[in-house]
Design a protein around this motif. Structure first.
Motif, PDB file in Angstrom:
ATOM      1  N   GLU A  81     -33.133 -30.382  11.106  1.00  0.00           N
ATOM      2  CA  GLU A  81     -33.453 -30.851   9.853  1.00  0.00           C
ATOM      3  C   GLU A  81     -32.605 -30.677   8.835  1.00  0.00           C
ATOM      4  O   GLU A  81     -32.281 -31.531   7.936  1.00  0.00           O
ATOM      5  N   LEU A  82     -31.857 -29.453   8.858  1.00  0.00           N
ATOM      6  CA  LEU A  82     -30.632 -29.220   7.847  1.00  0.00           C
ATOM      7  C   LEU A  82     -29.667 -30.468   7.933  1.00  0.00           C
ATOM      8  O   LEU A  82     -29.073 -31.212   7.325  1.00  0.00           O
ATOM      9  N   ARG A  83     -29.544 -30.745   9.305  1.00  0.00           N
ATOM     10  CA  ARG A  83     -28.258 -31.778   9.435  1.00  0.00           C
ATOM     11  C   ARG A  83     -28.796 -33.102   9.139  1.00  0.00           C
ATOM     12  O   ARG A  83     -27.937 -33.918   8.642  1.00  0.00           O
ATOM     13  N   SER A  84     -30.024 -33.555   9.353  1.00  0.00           N
ATOM     14  CA  SER A  84     -30.588 -34.695   8.829  1.00  0.00           C
ATOM     15  C   SER A  84     -30.466 -34.998   7.263  1.00  0.00           C
ATOM     16  O   SER A  84     -30.325 -35.861   6.941  1.00  0.00           O
ATOM     17  N   ARG A  85     -30.995 -33.717   6.738  1.00  0.00           N
ATOM     18  CA  ARG A  85     -30.896 -33.768   5.121  1.00  0.00           C
ATOM     19  C   ARG A  85     -29.355 -33.975   4.618  1.00  0.00           C
ATOM     20  O   ARG A  85     -29.232 -34.435   3.718  1.00  0.00           O
ATOM     21  N   ALA A  86     -28.621 -33.489   5.482  1.00  0.00           N
ATOM     22  CA  ALA A  86     -27.238 -33.153   4.811  1.00  0.00           C
ATOM     23  C   ALA A  86     -26.230 -34.412   5.417  1.00  0.00           C
ATOM     24  O   ALA A  86     -25.155 -34.600   4.793  1.00  0.00           O
ATOM     25  N   ILE A  87     -26.564 -34.993   6.414  1.00  0.00           N
ATOM     26  CA  ILE A  87     -25.676 -35.971   7.068  1.00  0.00           C
ATOM     27  C   ILE A  87     -24.892 -37.150   6.156  1.00  0.00           C
ATOM     28  O   ILE A  87     -23.783 -37.346   6.011  1.00  0.00           O
ATOM     29  N   ASN A  88     -25.762 -37.618   5.022  1.00  0.00           N
ATOM     30  CA  ASN A  88     -25.213 -38.684   4.248  1.00  0.00           C
ATOM     31  C   ASN A  88     -24.118 -37.946   3.179  1.00  0.00           C
ATOM     32  O   ASN A  88     -23.084 -38.418   2.820  1.00  0.00           O
ATOM     33  N   TRP A  89     -24.603 -36.655   2.596  1.00  0.00           N
ATOM     34  CA  TRP A  89     -23.637 -35.908   1.799  1.00  0.00           C
ATOM     35  C   TRP A  89     -22.250 -35.581   2.490  1.00  0.00           C
ATOM     36  O   TRP A  89     -21.302 -35.422   1.958  1.00  0.00           O
ATOM     37  N   ALA A  90     -22.430 -35.245   3.708  1.00  0.00           N
ATOM     38  CA  ALA A  90     -21.300 -34.893   4.450  1.00  0.00           C
ATOM     39  C   ALA A  90     -20.304 -35.739   4.623  1.00  0.00           C
ATOM     40  O   ALA A  90     -19.239 -35.732   4.585  1.00  0.00           O
ATOM     41  N   ASP A  91     -20.899 -37.064   4.999  1.00  0.00           N
ATOM     42  CA  ASP A  91     -20.241 -38.442   5.219  1.00  0.00           C
ATOM     43  C   ASP A  91     -19.322 -38.555   3.713  1.00  0.00           C
ATOM     44  O   ASP A  91     -18.137 -38.914   3.810  1.00  0.00           O
ATOM     45  N   ALA A  92     -20.136 -38.596   2.779  1.00  0.00           N
ATOM     46  CA  ALA A  92     -19.590 -38.833   1.322  1.00  0.00           C
ATOM     47  C   ALA A  92     -18.456 -37.754   1.036  1.00  0.00           C
ATOM     48  O   ALA A  92     -17.458 -38.037   0.620  1.00  0.00           O
ATOM     49  N   LEU A  93     -18.631 -36.411   1.349  1.00  0.00           N
ATOM     50  CA  LEU A  93     -17.503 -35.521   1.146  1.00  0.00           C
ATOM     51  C   LEU A  93     -16.493 -35.740   1.797  1.00  0.00           C
ATOM     52  O   LEU A  93     -15.385 -35.627   1.399  1.00  0.00           O
ATOM     53  N   ALA A  94     -16.533 -36.092   3.142  1.00  0.00           N
ATOM     54  CA  ALA A  94     -15.239 -36.297   3.797  1.00  0.00           C
ATOM     55  C   ALA A  94     -14.567 -37.630   3.419  1.00  0.00           C
ATOM     56  O   ALA A  94     -13.420 -37.809   2.946  1.00  0.00           O
TER      57      ALA A  94
END
Length: 260
Positions: A81-94
């Motif tokens: 669940e943590l991964r699914s909520r964070a995935i878009n923000w992680a991509d944007a941060l990269a």
């Protein structure tokens, strides 16, 4: 020593009542059983409902224990669940920083990488998903050590391994560093786990402010730090912004503006 907090005692009594009851109870049932005014009982129930500890049946208006209680004693937030909520923000941060992004959570005295985004420069890189990181030598780990009592207790029972000449192996120095993490709201490492590599990380919070993970970037020292080996403020700000965004998606609320 300070005395007991009455509102917490009352909330605990409501949970115990629901746990031993036959099923669903109304506000009047709960107020009568605990000798509370109805408005007080209703306020406690609404608060417990807000954090997922109780649920209200939309048809009858009665209350029962919520699914969030199933996480207590195990894991507050499932890593998927943590991964699914964070995935878009992680991509944007990269994309914004040009660096590799990792999300970590505590596991068995270490930090496990539950999500990894490659550095967006088309160079050959190894997937770090599932890798276990040393808490004392990484930015992700320092964030979790600063806020997770269980992980900190596990580290006190193990030796602080010197991975490079910069690794913090003195417990007093590490304690001071973790105090700085709590004060600043973010953590950094410089060549503490690998020579030539630095990291920046910030906490991910669930409702109530509980830290359930950390998000951060890793990359070459000369890209993440200036000539005086200070982490670049712009990158720190971008990591903090990403951590707050994920936290808001998890329902952590607006208190995050004071974390910086």
């Amino acid at each position: 020593m300070p005395g007991a907090i009455q509102s917490i005692e009352r909330a605990a009594a409501v949970l115990r009542l629901l746990a031993r009851g036959s099923g669903r109870l109304g506000v009047g049932d709960i107020a009568g059983a605990l000798d509370l005014p109805k408005p007080t009982a209703h306020g406690i129930l609404r608060t417990l409902q807000g954090v997922g500890f109780v649920e209200q049946d939309p048809g009858t208006g009665k209350y029962q224990l919520g699914a969030a209680l199933l996480h207590l004693g195990t894991s507050y937030l499932d890593a998927n669940e943590l991964r699914s909520r964070a995935i878009n923000w992680a991509d944007a941060l990269a994309a914004r920083t040009g660096e590799s992004v990792r999300i970590g959570t505590p596991m068995d005295g270490a930090v496990v990488v539950v999500h990894h985004v490659f550095r967006p420069d088309n160079t050959q890189q190894a997937l770090e998903l599932g890798e276990l990181l040393p808490p004392h030598a990484t930015a992700l780990g320092k964030v979790l050590l600063a806020y997770d009592a269980d992980l900190a207790a596990a580290m006190r029972r193990t030796e602080l391994a010197p991975l490079t000449h910069r690794t913090l192996v003195d417990r007093s120095a590490l304690a001071r560093a973790l105090g700085g993490v709590r004060q600043a709201g973010w953590a950094g490492d410089i060549e503490e786990v690998r020579t030539g590599e630095a990291g920046i990380a910030a906490p991910i919070r669930a409702p109530g402010g509980l830290v359930v993970g950390a998000i951060g970037i890793t990359g070459a020292v000369d890209r993440l730090c200036d000539a005086q080996l200070r982490h670049r403020p712009a990158l720190v700000g971008q990591v903090l912004d990403a951590a707050r965004a994920v936290s808001r998606d998890l329902g952590a609320g607006h208190r995050l503006s004071s974390d910086r």
